[in-house]
Design a protein around this motif. Structure first.
Motif, short mmCIF file in Angstrom:
data_model
loop_
_atom_site.label_atom_id
_atom_site.label_comp_id
_atom_site.label_asym_id
_atom_site.label_seq_id
_atom_site.Cartn_x
_atom_site.Cartn_y
_atom_site.Cartn_z
N UNK A 139 0.85 -1.19 0.00
CA UNK A 139 0.00 0.00 0.00
C UNK A 139 0.88 1.23 0.00
N UNK A 140 0.94 1.94 -1.12
CA UNK A 140 1.83 3.09 -1.26
C UNK A 140 1.18 4.41 -0.92
N UNK A 141 1.86 5.50 -1.23
CA UNK A 141 1.31 6.83 -0.98
C UNK A 141 -0.02 7.04 -1.71
N UNK A 142 -0.87 7.84 -1.15
CA UNK A 142 -2.15 8.21 -1.75
C UNK A 142 -3.03 6.99 -2.04
N UNK A 171 -2.61 9.82 -11.07
CA UNK A 171 -2.24 9.23 -9.78
C UNK A 171 -0.88 8.55 -9.87
N UNK A 172 -0.60 7.89 -10.98
CA UNK A 172 0.74 7.30 -11.17
C UNK A 172 1.80 8.40 -11.10
N UNK A 173 1.56 9.49 -11.81
CA UNK A 173 2.54 10.58 -11.86
C UNK A 173 2.78 11.19 -10.48
N UNK A 174 1.71 11.45 -9.74
CA UNK A 174 1.88 12.09 -8.44
C UNK A 174 2.52 11.14 -7.43
N UNK A 175 2.18 9.86 -7.50
CA UNK A 175 2.79 8.87 -6.61
C UNK A 175 4.27 8.72 -6.90
N UNK A 176 4.60 8.65 -8.16
CA UNK A 176 6.00 8.55 -8.56
C UNK A 176 6.79 9.78 -8.14
N UNK A 177 6.17 10.94 -8.25
CA UNK A 177 6.83 12.18 -7.83
C UNK A 177 7.13 12.18 -6.34
N UNK A 178 6.17 11.71 -5.55
CA UNK A 178 6.39 11.62 -4.10
C UNK A 178 7.52 10.66 -3.76
N UNK A 179 7.57 9.53 -4.44
CA UNK A 179 8.63 8.55 -4.18
C UNK A 179 10.01 9.10 -4.57
N UNK A 180 10.04 9.85 -5.64
CA UNK A 180 11.31 10.47 -6.07
C UNK A 180 11.80 11.47 -5.01
N UNK A 182 10.98 11.60 -1.77
CA UNK A 182 11.25 11.00 -0.47
C UNK A 182 12.42 10.03 -0.47
N UNK A 183 12.64 9.36 -1.61
CA UNK A 183 13.65 8.30 -1.65
C UNK A 183 14.75 8.53 -2.68
N UNK A 184 14.70 9.66 -3.34
CA UNK A 184 15.76 10.00 -4.28
C UNK A 184 15.84 9.09 -5.49
N UNK A 185 14.71 8.57 -5.94
CA UNK A 185 14.71 7.71 -7.12
C UNK A 185 15.12 8.49 -8.35
N UNK A 186 15.90 7.86 -9.20
CA UNK A 186 16.36 8.49 -10.43
C UNK A 186 15.86 7.68 -11.62
N UNK A 187 15.22 8.36 -12.57
CA UNK A 187 14.75 7.72 -13.78
C UNK A 187 15.62 8.11 -14.97
N UNK A 188 15.89 7.15 -15.84
CA UNK A 188 16.57 7.43 -17.10
C UNK A 188 16.12 6.41 -18.13
#
Length: 207
Positions: A139-142, A171-180, A182-188
């Motif tokens: 169960x993730x954010x939001x 919702x995918x975009x906002x959840x991913x933004x929060x994870x980035x 809070x946890x410093x995730x890097x996408x490439x």
């Protein structure tokens, strides 16, 4: 039989980031699955951007086609129509055994109907590769569900992936933004939206 429009963000993570993430959220489900992928030997399904698999769980199985959607509602995340048939575990195991013995497989159900309609009844699908996954649903954010996959391939390679699947791209975009944040995730381009079937083909080793 079920058919749904799948929208998902997929990110391959370093093992340390993966471990930090999946231990940070309440676990909803924790299980193992085996994924077996089929195509013709000349890659007819791949050319049509279609994937075909049988997936085994502990007490049941399923066969699935993922096909391109005609009218995607977004273009930022992976999106496909998923056609799925439930199978009894014993039947799926027998199908895989016959595929190994005869070098080809015949699908029935809605998956078989689609293949016959679009590719003809003489199309020889063969087992091409596989992967084995330990999957955790959390169960993730939001209130957005997160999927954590630890996957091993035939050549011994292992990777770690976060998936966020939802029918609401915002919702995918906002959840991913929060994870980035809070946890410093890097996408490439190297770690984003890489299909598991493509990775299985890259690491298939000896069948």
């Amino acid at each position: 039989m079920s058919e749904n429009n799948e929208i998902e963000a997929k990110i391959i993570l370093p093992k340390t980031a993966y471990s930090q993430l999946y231990t940070s959220f309440p676990v909803k489900s924790d299980f193992k699955q085996e994924n077996y992928y089929f195509d013709t030997n000349n890659g007819l399904l791949k050319q049509a951007h279609i994937s075909c698999r049988i997936r085994l769980f502990e007490d049941h199985a399923e066969q699935t086609l993922k096909i391109p959607g005609k009218n995607p509602i977004q273009h930022h995340y992976h999106q496909a129509i998923e056609i799925n048939d439930d199978l009894k575990l014993e039947k799926a195991q027998n199908l895989l055994k016959k595929a190994e013995e005869k070098g080809k497989i015949t699908f029935t159900g809605s998956v078989g109907d689609y293949l016959k309609k679009h590719f003809g009844s003489e199309t020889n699908l063969c087992l091409q590769t596989f992967s084995k996954t330990h999957r955790i649903l959390a169960q993730g954010p939001q209130n957005c569900e997160l999927t954590f996959d630890d996957t091993k391939y035939p050549d011994g390679f292992e990777d770690f992936e976060l998936e966020i699947e939802n029918d609401n791209p915002a919702l995918i975009e906002s959840t991913l933004s929060l994870l980035k944040q809070q946890y410093g995730l890097v996408q490439n381009s190297a770690n984003t939206n890489r299909a598991k079937i493509a990775r299985a083909f890259s690491h298939r080793g000896k069948m």
